[in-house]
Design a protein around this motif. Structure first.
Motif, PDB file in Angstrom:
ATOM      1  N   THR A 352      86.680  87.781  56.182  1.00 27.47           N
ATOM      2  CA  THR A 352      87.526  88.849  55.621  1.00 27.47           C
ATOM      3  C   THR A 352      88.976  88.713  56.056  1.00 27.47           C
ATOM      4  O   THR A 352      89.822  89.489  55.611  1.00 27.47           O
ATOM      5  CB  THR A 352      87.006  90.226  56.061  1.00 27.47           C
ATOM      6  OG1 THR A 352      87.162  90.377  57.478  1.00 27.47           O
ATOM      7  CG2 THR A 352      85.540  90.391  55.691  1.00 27.47           C
ATOM      8  N   GLU A 353      89.243  87.772  56.938  1.00 30.05           N
ATOM      9  CA  GLU A 353      90.615  87.549  57.417  1.00 30.05           C
ATOM     10  C   GLU A 353      91.297  86.595  56.441  1.00 30.05           C
ATOM     11  O   GLU A 353      91.093  85.378  56.491  1.00 30.05           O
ATOM     12  CB  GLU A 353      90.592  86.957  58.829  1.00 30.05           C
ATOM     13  CG  GLU A 353      91.933  87.034  59.520  1.00 30.05           C
ATOM     14  CD  GLU A 353      91.810  86.787  61.019  1.00 30.05           C
ATOM     15  OE1 GLU A 353      92.844  86.791  61.694  1.00 30.05           O
ATOM     16  OE2 GLU A 353      90.674  86.603  61.513  1.00 30.05           O
ATOM     17  N   LEU A 354      92.104  87.137  55.560  1.00 29.50           N
ATOM     18  CA  LEU A 354      92.643  86.372  54.445  1.00 29.50           C
ATOM     19  C   LEU A 354      94.107  85.989  54.618  1.00 29.50           C
ATOM     20  O   LEU A 354      94.705  85.422  53.705  1.00 29.50           O
ATOM     21  CB  LEU A 354      92.470  87.172  53.147  1.00 29.50           C
ATOM     22  CG  LEU A 354      91.025  87.588  52.828  1.00 29.50           C
ATOM     23  CD1 LEU A 354      90.981  88.397  51.541  1.00 29.50           C
ATOM     24  CD2 LEU A 354      90.120  86.366  52.737  1.00 29.50           C
ATOM     25  N   ARG A 355      94.696  86.288  55.770  1.00 32.12           N
ATOM     26  CA  ARG A 355      96.088  85.914  56.022  1.00 32.12           C
ATOM     27  C   ARG A 355      96.220  85.349  57.429  1.00 32.12           C
ATOM     28  O   ARG A 355      95.466  85.712  58.329  1.00 32.12           O
ATOM     29  CB  ARG A 355      97.022  87.115  55.865  1.00 32.12           C
ATOM     30  CG  ARG A 355      97.042  87.718  54.464  1.00 32.12           C
ATOM     31  CD  ARG A 355      98.189  88.720  54.316  1.00 32.12           C
ATOM     32  NE  ARG A 355      98.146  89.759  55.339  1.00 32.12           N
ATOM     33  CZ  ARG A 355      99.071  90.709  55.476  1.00 32.12           C
ATOM     34  NH1 ARG A 355     100.117  90.730  54.654  1.00 32.12           N
ATOM     35  NH2 ARG A 355      98.971  91.627  56.423  1.00 32.12           N
ATOM     36  N   LYS A 356      97.173  84.461  57.611  1.00 32.83           N
ATOM     37  CA  LYS A 356      97.470  83.920  58.928  1.00 32.83           C
ATOM     38  C   LYS A 356      98.985  83.813  59.068  1.00 32.83           C
ATOM     39  O   LYS A 356      99.714  83.813  58.064  1.00 32.83           O
ATOM     40  CB  LYS A 356      96.817  82.547  59.126  1.00 32.83           C
ATOM     41  CG  LYS A 356      97.238  81.504  58.123  1.00 32.83           C
ATOM     42  CD  LYS A 356      96.466  80.210  58.317  1.00 32.83           C
ATOM     43  CE  LYS A 356      96.977  79.431  59.512  1.00 32.83           C
ATOM     44  NZ  LYS A 356      96.382  78.079  59.587  1.00 32.83           N
ATOM     45  N   PRO A 357      99.515  83.730  60.284  1.00 34.37           N
ATOM     46  CA  PRO A 357     100.961  83.646  60.471  1.00 34.37           C
ATOM     47  C   PRO A 357     101.540  82.392  59.818  1.00 34.37           C
ATOM     48  O   PRO A 357     100.987  81.294  59.946  1.00 34.37           O
ATOM     49  CB  PRO A 357     101.125  83.594  61.992  1.00 34.37           C
ATOM     50  CG  PRO A 357      99.871  84.199  62.525  1.00 34.37           C
ATOM     51  CD  PRO A 357      98.800  83.816  61.566  1.00 34.37           C
ATOM     52  N   MET A 358     102.670  82.547  59.127  1.00 32.52           N
ATOM     53  CA  MET A 358     103.283  81.437  58.406  1.00 32.52           C
ATOM     54  C   MET A 358     103.744  80.310  59.328  1.00 32.52           C
ATOM     55  O   MET A 358     103.756  79.156  58.940  1.00 32.52           O
ATOM     56  CB  MET A 358     104.480  81.946  57.604  1.00 32.52           C
ATOM     57  CG  MET A 358     104.108  82.815  56.422  1.00 32.52           C
ATOM     58  SD  MET A 358     103.463  81.855  55.048  1.00 32.52           S
ATOM     59  CE  MET A 358     104.968  81.129  54.403  1.00 32.52           C
ATOM     60  N   SER A 359     104.144  80.622  60.545  1.00 35.45           N
ATOM     61  CA  SER A 359     104.701  79.612  61.456  1.00 35.45           C
ATOM     62  C   SER A 359     103.688  79.112  62.470  1.00 35.45           C
ATOM     63  O   SER A 359     104.058  78.549  63.494  1.00 35.45           O
ATOM     64  CB  SER A 359     105.929  80.185  62.173  1.00 35.45           C
ATOM     65  OG  SER A 359     106.958  80.490  61.254  1.00 35.45           O
ATOM     66  N   SER A 360     102.406  79.311  62.169  1.00 36.04           N
ATOM     67  CA  SER A 360     101.352  78.823  63.060  1.00 36.04           C
ATOM     68  C   SER A 360     100.870  77.461  62.584  1.00 36.04           C
ATOM     69  O   SER A 360     101.295  76.947  61.551  1.00 36.04           O
ATOM     70  CB  SER A 360     100.182  79.819  63.084  1.00 36.04           C
ATOM     71  OG  SER A 360      99.604  79.937  61.800  1.00 36.04           O
ATOM     72  N   GLY A 361      99.954  76.893  63.355  1.00 32.97           N
ATOM     73  CA  GLY A 361      99.393  75.602  62.988  1.00 32.97           C
ATOM     74  C   GLY A 361      98.018  75.751  62.378  1.00 32.97           C
ATOM     75  O   GLY A 361      97.689  76.786  61.775  1.00 32.97           O
ATOM     76  N   TRP A 362      97.185  74.731  62.554  1.00 33.66           N
ATOM     77  CA  TRP A 362      95.839  74.716  61.979  1.00 33.66           C
ATOM     78  C   TRP A 362      94.820  75.246  62.978  1.00 33.66           C
ATOM     79  O   TRP A 362      93.622  75.059  62.806  1.00 33.66           O
ATOM     80  CB  TRP A 362      95.467  73.304  61.550  1.00 33.66           C
ATOM     81  CG  TRP A 362      96.282  72.814  60.403  1.00 33.66           C
ATOM     82  CD1 TRP A 362      95.966  72.906  59.057  1.00 33.66           C
ATOM     83  CD2 TRP A 362      97.552  72.176  60.449  1.00 33.66           C
ATOM     84  NE1 TRP A 362      96.965  72.364  58.294  1.00 33.66           N
ATOM     85  CE2 TRP A 362      97.963  71.899  59.115  1.00 33.66           C
ATOM     86  CE3 TRP A 362      98.417  71.814  61.479  1.00 33.66           C
ATOM     87  CZ2 TRP A 362      99.165  71.280  58.806  1.00 33.66           C
ATOM     88  CZ3 TRP A 362      99.618  71.201  61.177  1.00 33.66           C
ATOM     89  CH2 TRP A 362      99.975  70.936  59.849  1.00 33.66           C
ATOM     90  N   GLU A 363      95.314  75.885  64.054  1.00 36.40           N
ATOM     91  CA  GLU A 363      94.418  76.422  65.074  1.00 36.40           C
ATOM     92  C   GLU A 363      94.849  77.849  65.396  1.00 36.40           C
ATOM     93  O   GLU A 363      94.939  78.254  66.545  1.00 36.40           O
ATOM     94  CB  GLU A 363      94.424  75.529  66.327  1.00 36.40           C
ATOM     95  CG  GLU A 363      95.722  75.449  67.117  1.00 36.40           C
ATOM     96  CD  GLU A 363      96.893  74.851  66.361  1.00 36.40           C
ATOM     97  OE1 GLU A 363      97.950  75.489  66.346  1.00 36.40           O
ATOM     98  OE2 GLU A 363      96.754  73.761  65.793  1.00 36.40           O
ATOM     99  N   SER A 364      95.124  78.622  64.330  1.00 39.36           N
ATOM    100  CA  SER A 364      95.693  79.961  64.490  1.00 39.36           C
ATOM    101  C   SER A 364      94.684  80.976  64.996  1.00 39.36           C
ATOM    102  O   SER A 364      95.059  82.046  65.475  1.00 39.36           O
ATOM    103  CB  SER A 364      96.270  80.444  63.158  1.00 39.36           C
ATOM    104  OG  SER A 364      95.228  80.740  62.236  1.00 39.36           O
ATOM    105  N   GLY A 365      93.386  80.684  64.855  1.00 37.78           N
ATOM    106  CA  GLY A 365      92.360  81.654  65.202  1.00 37.78           C
ATOM    107  C   GLY A 365      91.846  82.425  64.002  1.00 37.78           C
ATOM    108  O   GLY A 365      90.863  83.150  64.115  1.00 37.78           O
TER     109      GLY A 365
END
Length: 405
Positions: A352-365
């Motif tokens: 259900t987590e459909l967004r991640k920080p734009m300036s993060s990498g491929w290991e954002s959590g």
């Protein structure tokens, strides 16, 4: 949580670590993850450029560049720098990545003095680059590219299409491969250009991905004029120049990515496994989960050691012809395994987590989005199959695969 690579640091390196640690505590933006989630493109670009200049003022933006351009940081200090940036959860330089690594490596290895004087300071000032290599029918078989560059008077006229160009919608310049001799064998008729993305005839179309982002783009080129001064290396010698770019993508860039995976990435995985789930039970309470974590930690330690060895051997000129491919292959597939496991232990809530920080990498959590995004790393710079071929033929000396008729 901090995971430092074992070694025997000197007094000078310990002092540098303390310096970087203090700097991170004072300058890494607090709450940047929340602030960079769901932002507009304009806000993302502004944040990225401001963060790059913050690192530049500290002397941390281009540690791998020659001293005359603001770098020449010893390898042991580069490792410490990336360890501390990862441990303090610093934002990634997403938009500067191609310029700082791929464009710079190409200019330093194959560009002329005028090109270096023109573009390296511009990169430091925030010029954004993208890479125009792949095409719809020329991905892993890059030498099959069809984009043409026809010589006319004091320059070239370029026509064709590129695809999977990361960040092209924001880019000022493009590392472009185009065919200048259609009659020559595939690899001998390609030239390498530094194309201005603001040139008339350049059209960029973002590609919406499964994660909801539009990081990749198509680039359409319709009678685009490229000055002869923007040709890198000799005409029809672009394939050799491109190997400098691909070498950077497969090798030196891995140092930062490995530290982020080993520090921030593995730390978030441990946090996920230690978080109480339904009924208060933690994934960590399962012995199979603990065994898997131990295996992943061992693999991460191996990756970081491989990266350190690659950087040191590259600096001394002793790197093997397949060393960069080994690191790139190992990183990309370990990233897949780790994010896959993160999505598994995080459970249905992760979906259900459909967004991640734009300036993060491929290991954002954001494990499901990270896992879907991890697949891109097994493709660019040569797919995993290509890397295995390089390792077999150039590293192990195995016979070349037979060519199809």
């Amino acid at each position: 949580m901090r995971y430092d690579l074992p070694g025997e640091p000197t007094v000078e390196v310990d002092a540098f670590r303390a310096e970087v640690r203090r700097w991170c505590e004072e300058h890494v933006p607090s709450g940047w993850r929340q602030a960079q989630t769901g932002v507009t493109d304009k806000e993302f670009v502004r944040f990225q450029q401001e963060w790059f200049q913050e690192l530049r003022r500290a002397g941390y933006a281009v540690p791998h560049w020659p001293g005359e351009w603001g770098g020449e940081m010893p390898v042991d200090r580069q490792i410490v720098l990336y360890q501390e940036l990862a441990a303090h959860d610093a934002p990634r330089l997403v938009l500067a990545f191609v310029g700082v690594h791929h464009a710079a490596a190409t200019l330093l290895a194959a560009g002329n003095d005028e090109q270096r004087r023109r573009h390296l300071p511009a990169i430091l000032d925030g010029e954004i680059w993208c890479q125009g290599f792949s095409e719809p029918d020329a991905g892993s078989d890059l030498a099959s590219l069809r984009t043409s560059a026809r010589r006319e008077r004091d320059g070239y006229v370029v026509n064709g299409q590129k695809v999977w160009a990361s960040g092209a919608m924001h880019a000022d310049r493009c590392l472009l491969l185009a065919r200048t001799d259609p009659e020559a064998p595939k690899r001998r008729g390609i030239s390498y250009f530094l194309m201005d993305m603001r040139s008339p005839g350049v059209e960029v179309r973002p590609i919406r991905q499964a994660t909801g982002e539009s990081h990749f783009c198509e680039i359409f080129l319709n009678d685009v004029a490229v000055p002869a001064a923007d040709l890198v290396g000799p005409e029809n010698g672009g394939w050799q120049v491109a190997q400098q770019t691909l070498g950077a993508e497969r090798g030196m860039t891995m140092l930062e990515l490995a530290e982020r995976l080993g520090n921030a990435g593995f730390g978030r995985l441990l946090d996920t496994c230690a978080r109480p789930g339904p009924g208060g039970r933690r994934a960590m309470d399962d012995s199979r989960v603990r065994d898997r974590l131990a295996l992943l930690e061992t693999e991460v330690t191996g990756l970081r050691a491989l990266c350190r060895d690659l950087v040191e051997s590259a600096g001394s000129g002793t790197a093997g012809p397949a060393d960069a491919s080994i690191v790139k292959l190992y990183y990309s597939e370990l990233l897949q395994r780790m994010t896959d496991f993160g999505a598994e232990v995080a459970g249905l809530a992760a979906h259900t987590e459909l967004r991640k920080p734009m300036s993060s990498g491929w290991e954002s959590g954001a494990w499901v989005l990270d896992f879907v995004g991890s697949w891109e790393w097994t493709i660019p710079g040569g797919s995993s199959e290509i890397q295995r071929t390089i390792i077999g033929e150039r590293g192990l000396g195995l016979p070349r695969e037979p060519r199809g008729t």
